[in-house]
Design an enzyme around this catalytic site. Structure first.
Site: not given
Length: 177
Positions: A10-11, A13-17, A37
């Site tokens: 995902g891009g 700040s898409s919420g992956k973390s 990251d």
């Protein structure tokens, strides 16, 4: 064959973390997480802001140079080796090249069962998160929100703009074998 690697694409700040943290809590076995990251945070300073390394444009563009690609290759060989050795891995990725990036990563993970998960988020929501985070180049989230998914094939997709992280993680976990 049991799922050995979960790839979240995902891009920025898409919420992956947040989904990764939830997956680590709800999945029945220990899962190790790695993300792009993490790799970037461990790069030598000479590779940041360098045409040979990794640089960011004024509108959130990401430029990747040959030295970064060489380091990324070693990183991915290492992750694949850990999966081959039996580690369960969640990989937090941003496919800047869309389907070509997935194909490249798939080559490293060819010997293990991979669950491909798309993490979508409306560009406006991702952009608002980006501002709140304060640690990203403004414009990156909106620029990546759709392009990272172009040509990518997923086993499951979630939308963090409409669904909480825990529910997204549950939807992904339901596809883990």
């Amino acid at each position: 064959m049991a799922t050995q690697v979960i790839v979240l694409n995902g891009g920025s700040s898409s919420g992956k973390s947040a989904i990764v943290r939830c997956l680590q809590r709800i999945l029945p076995h220990p899962w190790i997480s790695f993300g792009v990251d993490d790799l970037i945070a461990r790069l030598p300073p000479a590779l940041l802001g360098s045409p040979a390394g990794l640089s960011f444009g004024p509108h959130g563009e990401v430029d990747v140079g040959g030295d970064f690609l060489a380091v990324q290759h070693a990183w991915l060989v290492g992750i694949a080796a850990m999966a081959d050795a039996g580690a369960r891995i969640i990989l937090d990725e941003v496919f800047l090249g869309g389907g070509a990036s997935q194909e490249r990563l798939g080559g490293y993970l060819a010997d293990v069962e991979v669950l491909w998960a798309g993490v979508r988020c409306p560009p406006a929501v991702a952009a608002a998160r980006e501002i709140a985070r304060g640690d990203r180049v403004i414009g990156m989230a909106a620029a990546q929100a759709e392009t990272v998914h172009e040509g990518v094939r997923y086993d499951v997709e979630v939308d963090t703009g409409r669904t909480e992280s825990l529910d997204c993680a549950r939807a992904i976990a339901a596809h883990v074998r």
